[in-house]
Design an enzyme around this catalytic site. Structure first.
Site, PDB file in Angstrom:
ATOM      1  N   ARG A  10       0.838  -1.204   0.000  1.00 49.62           N
ATOM      2  CA  ARG A  10       0.000   0.000   0.000  1.00 49.62           C
ATOM      3  C   ARG A  10       0.865   1.244   0.000  1.00 49.62           C
ATOM      4  NH1 ARG A  10      -3.022   1.372   4.233  1.00 49.62           N
ATOM      5  NH2 ARG A  10      -4.455   2.564   2.951  1.00 49.62           N
ATOM      6  N   LYS A  70       3.738  -7.969  11.107  1.00 54.92           N
ATOM      7  CA  LYS A  70       3.119  -8.163   9.795  1.00 54.92           C
ATOM      8  C   LYS A  70       3.586  -9.466   9.164  1.00 54.92           C
ATOM      9  CE  LYS A  70       2.070  -5.807   5.457  1.00 54.92           C
ATOM     10  NZ  LYS A  70       2.071  -4.512   4.747  1.00 54.92           N
ATOM     11  N   ARG A  83      -2.849   2.978  13.559  1.00 58.02           N
ATOM     12  CA  ARG A  83      -1.784   2.555  14.483  1.00 58.02           C
ATOM     13  C   ARG A  83      -2.279   2.693  15.917  1.00 58.02           C
ATOM     14  NH1 ARG A  83       2.888   6.269  11.602  1.00 58.02           N
ATOM     15  NH2 ARG A  83       2.577   5.444   9.495  1.00 58.02           N
TER      16      ARG A  83
END
Length: 326
Positions: free
Chosen positions: A119, A184, A323
């Site tokens: 992204r 991630k 976040r």
């Protein structure tokens, strides 16, 4: 030696065993000098080649190369068209270039991407033969309006595929990330072409970290994890790239075949059940500002719901990053 011969050389070495230069030359019907020249290309791909006088050459630990037939069998979806490329700019770009001429279920995978993207244009680190880089194409007749929440549904498909292999603790970060314990593991990138109000094609890109080499890991600028580490932590067997690719491809095809009718509504609860930071204070980063609030989930269109001092806001994507408040 042609590209196909070089791939054949890789397949011979992929078992992790020693092969002499003579054996490799005879198998490929080329001279030992030609073999030696091709072996030097492995370093360019970031692959560690071990040589031993008297025994030959090997790739320590072996290498599971992608196999279209294995992926098709695992996917269990009739009509799935699988293409495996050695090196591409990006699997998304390859399918976007032929989107108008391709059928639903066209699947492109690569051993390596030279220009993989996440992204917001971030590079996606793509070492050769170690992770999963795949894209699927699907056509929709209702334009962009029927695609609301699609990236979230894709995330559920990836999570369910991982869970079917025994992995636990998988969470989904709005809108496109797959995490485990805040690190991630995988990402999703959707791109659309065609008529935004009519017939359009969507390319769904999925990248999953399986076994990240140390030199490639140093290029990642956020907390990350791969399935090799997770399998060790959770006491699971090593993951097959082909098995995982097939499971994700089959899950995507089944979801996409009914998404235009069912929409995101069918996938909202499964997404919320895995939502990262749900009910927590978060910072919502956009291009121009940072807003703080409590992450209250997503609505029926897949928009993020943020509870603030001024009430609840719905955020519909764009250049947005969520976040946790530290």
């Amino acid at each position: 030696m042609t590209d196909s011969s070089f791939l054949q050389l890789l397949r011979l070495l992929s078992d992790g065993q020693y092969h002499s230069g003579r054996e490799l030359g005879e198998s490929l019907a080329v001279s030992r000098t030609a073999v030696w020249k091709q072996l030097h290309k492995l370093d360019e791909l970031g692959l560690l080649l071990e040589s031993n006088r008297g025994r030959g050459y090997r790739l320590p630990g072996g290498l599971e190369l992608l196999d279209a037939e294995s992926i098709e069998r695992e996917a269990e979806w009739p009509g799935l068209s699988v293409t495996v490329e050695p090196v591409v700019d990006s699997t998304n770009a390859r399918l976007m270039a032929v989107a108008a001429q391709s059928d639903n279920g066209a699947l492109c995978l690569a051993e390596q991407q030279s220009a993989g993207r996440g992204r917001r244009g971030r590079p996606w680190v793509s070492p050769f033969g170690r992770n999963l880089y795949m894209s699927m194409l699907w056509q929709f007749d209702g334009g962009a309006g029927v695609l609301e929440g699609l990236s979230l549904a894709v995330g559920v498909c990836v999570a369910e595929s991982l869970e079917s292999l025994g992995f636990s603790g998988v969470s989904l970060k709005w809108p496109n990330d797959i995490l485990v314990e805040g690190e991630k593991l995988a990402g999703v990138l959707l791109e659309m072409t065609g008529d935004p109000a009519g017939v359009c094609q969507v390319v769904i890109g999925v990248g999953v970290n399986l076994s990240m080499p140390p030199d490639a890991a140093g290029k990642i600028d956020q907390p990350w994890v791969d399935l090799q580490q997770l399998a060790q932590r959770q006491g699971l067997s090593p993951v097959s790239r082909n098995q995982l690719a097939g499971k994700i491809a089959g899950a995507l095809a089944r979801m996409l075949s009914s998404f235009a009718v069912e929409g995101f509504g069918r996938w909202r609860e499964p997404w919320l059940a895995r939502a990262a930071f749900l009910g927590e204070a978060v910072n919502l980063h956009t291009v121009s500002q940072v807003r703080q609030g409590r992450f209250a989930g997503v609505n029926g269109s897949g928009a993020l719901l943020l509870d603030t001092d001024h009430g609840q806001e719905a955020v519909y994507g764009g250049e947005v990053s969520v976040r946790p408040v530290s």
